[in-house]
Design an enzyme around this catalytic site. Structure first.
Site, short mmCIF file in Angstrom:
data_model
loop_
_atom_site.label_atom_id
_atom_site.label_comp_id
_atom_site.label_asym_id
_atom_site.label_seq_id
_atom_site.Cartn_x
_atom_site.Cartn_y
_atom_site.Cartn_z
N LYS A 64 0.90 -1.39 -0.10
CA LYS A 64 0.04 0.02 -0.05
C LYS A 64 0.87 1.27 -0.08
O LYS A 64 0.61 2.17 -0.72
CB LYS A 64 -0.95 0.04 1.18
CG LYS A 64 -1.84 -0.93 1.24
CD LYS A 64 -2.94 -1.36 2.31
CE LYS A 64 -3.70 -2.47 2.07
NZ LYS A 64 -4.57 -2.94 3.52
N GLN A 108 -3.92 -1.75 9.86
CA GLN A 108 -4.22 -2.85 9.05
C GLN A 108 -4.62 -4.06 10.14
O GLN A 108 -4.06 -3.92 11.27
CB GLN A 108 -2.72 -3.41 8.84
CG GLN A 108 -2.68 -4.85 7.90
CD GLN A 108 -3.38 -4.58 6.50
OE1 GLN A 108 -3.52 -3.50 5.73
NE2 GLN A 108 -3.83 -5.72 6.01
N ASP A 131 -10.77 2.88 4.20
CA ASP A 131 -10.93 1.51 4.28
C ASP A 131 -12.32 1.00 4.10
O ASP A 131 -12.71 0.02 3.94
CB ASP A 131 -10.31 0.71 5.47
CG ASP A 131 -9.11 -0.14 5.13
OD1 ASP A 131 -8.82 -0.44 3.84
OD2 ASP A 131 -8.32 -0.21 6.08
N1 GUN Z 1 -6.82 -7.01 6.42
C1 GUN Z 1 -7.38 -7.60 5.71
N2 GUN Z 1 -7.95 -6.79 4.55
C2 GUN Z 1 -7.77 -5.81 4.84
C3 GUN Z 1 -8.12 -4.38 4.33
O1 GUN Z 1 -8.71 -4.37 3.44
N3 GUN Z 1 -7.93 -3.27 5.15
C4 GUN Z 1 -7.12 -3.40 6.52
N4 GUN Z 1 -7.00 -2.16 7.18
N5 GUN Z 1 -6.99 -4.44 6.93
C5 GUN Z 1 -7.32 -5.76 6.33
#
Ligand code: GUN
Length: 303
Positions: A64, A108, A131
């Site tokens: 990311k 995350q 998100d």
């Molecule tokens: N863990 C698994 N998928 C995601 C996501 O799309 N965003 C975040 N923040 N954590 C995750």
């Protein structure tokens, strides 16, 4: 049966290529970002938080942050030890909420057991919830109001759109009911839009007759988190499959001793499908596109 469905049934299998689709969408985001900044808008800035050292989370967050650099976004990565308390983490989020330079915040998941996902998500400023996990974002999405869509379902919509797949009237079976993928995907696929306008069934670990339900599906969204869960006998000819799973399994033929597989038994299912996403190289790459689209939108709102 409508002509559209007949056309799908007799078409050869086509891979829904996340790498090529993501490259195309990122190119567009990069252009839009440059234009937005040239017009006096603020540079999008994503702040990512990672707690502990889960290798999969490290890889996702690293990707990311690299994508932010690629697209001309600013980024901040905050790392915390597994021992951080919930109160300390919430205080860090509030500091980012108050930082006018930050447009988007992501924490995350998964988090250590002593920290509540809900408390963390509820603390993020909904205006920075790129998100799309906050109850305000999900509530607006449910009501069909403009909102930040959860990144993975958003990525899947972008994929369907890119391949010009008209989902109107199709039966979409979503396997998995998580707050961040399965449940929002059911909302998005049933809304009055395209992609959307589908008849949606949500299945989960307690569903009876899962195989019979899947056999009725024009689209299967596999988001149950179990390797190769969807097998050939569960898929009708001409189906469209979006595989959200990213599972690491043992593979003695690989140097690393492991490999990634999805929630779908790809090798045995693929020839029955009209469209299918591979793992890796499918939905995972689209999640980042969803996140980046939301972050650019947040920067526009904050300019
Ligand atoms: N863990 C698994 N998928 C995601 C996501 O799309 N965003 C975040 N923040 N954590 C995750």
């Amino acid at each position: 049966m409508c002509n559209k469905l007949i056309a799908y049934i007799f078409a050869p299998m086509q891979l829904l290529d996340g790498k090529a689709t993501a490259a195309h969408i990122k190119e567009q985001i990069k252009k839009d970002t440059a234009e937005h900044i040239a017009n006096g808008g603020k540079q999008p800035h994503l702040a990512a938080i990672i707690v502990g050292n889960n290798p999969a989370s490290e890889a996702y967050v690293g990707s990311k942050i690299r994508t932010c650099e690629e697209l001309g976004f600013g980024s901040t990565l905050l790392r915390f030890e597994e021992s951080i308390t919930e109160d300390e983490l919430l205080a860090e989020i509030r500091t980012l909420n108050d930082n006018a330079d930050v447009d988007g915040i992501l924490v995350q998941l998964p988090l250590p057991k002593h920290i509540s996902d809900d408390s963390v998500i509820n603390t993020i400023d909904p205006g920075k919830d790129v998100d799309g996990f906050h109850p305000v974002s999900q509530g607006k999405m449910l009501l069909g109001q403009k909102s930040y869509l959860p990144a993975t379902p958003y990525g899947m919509l972008l994929m369907l759109e890119h391949y010009k797949i008209d989902t109107t009237g199709m039966h979409c079976v979503v396997i998995g009911r998580s707050n961040i993928v399965g449940t929002p995907m059911t909302v998005l696929m049933s809304r009055n839009a395209n992609p959307g306008n589908a008849t949606v069934t949500i299945c989960h670990s307690r569903t009876k007759n899962l195989k019979e339900i899947c056999l009725q599906a024009d689209i299967i969204v596999a988001a149950i988190g179990r390797p190769k869960f969807v097998t050939e006998d569960m898929v009708k000819d001409g189906a469209i499959i979006l595989d959200v799973g990213i599972n690491r399994i043992d593979d003695a033929t690989r140097k690393s001793g492991t490999r990634l597989v999805g929630d779908v038994d790809f090798d045995n299912v693929k020839d029955k499908c009209n469209f299918i996403t591979p793992v890796p190289g499918g939905v995972g790459l689209m999640t980042i596109c969803g996140l980046m689209m939301n972050t650019l939108e947040a920067a526009k709102q904050h300019s």
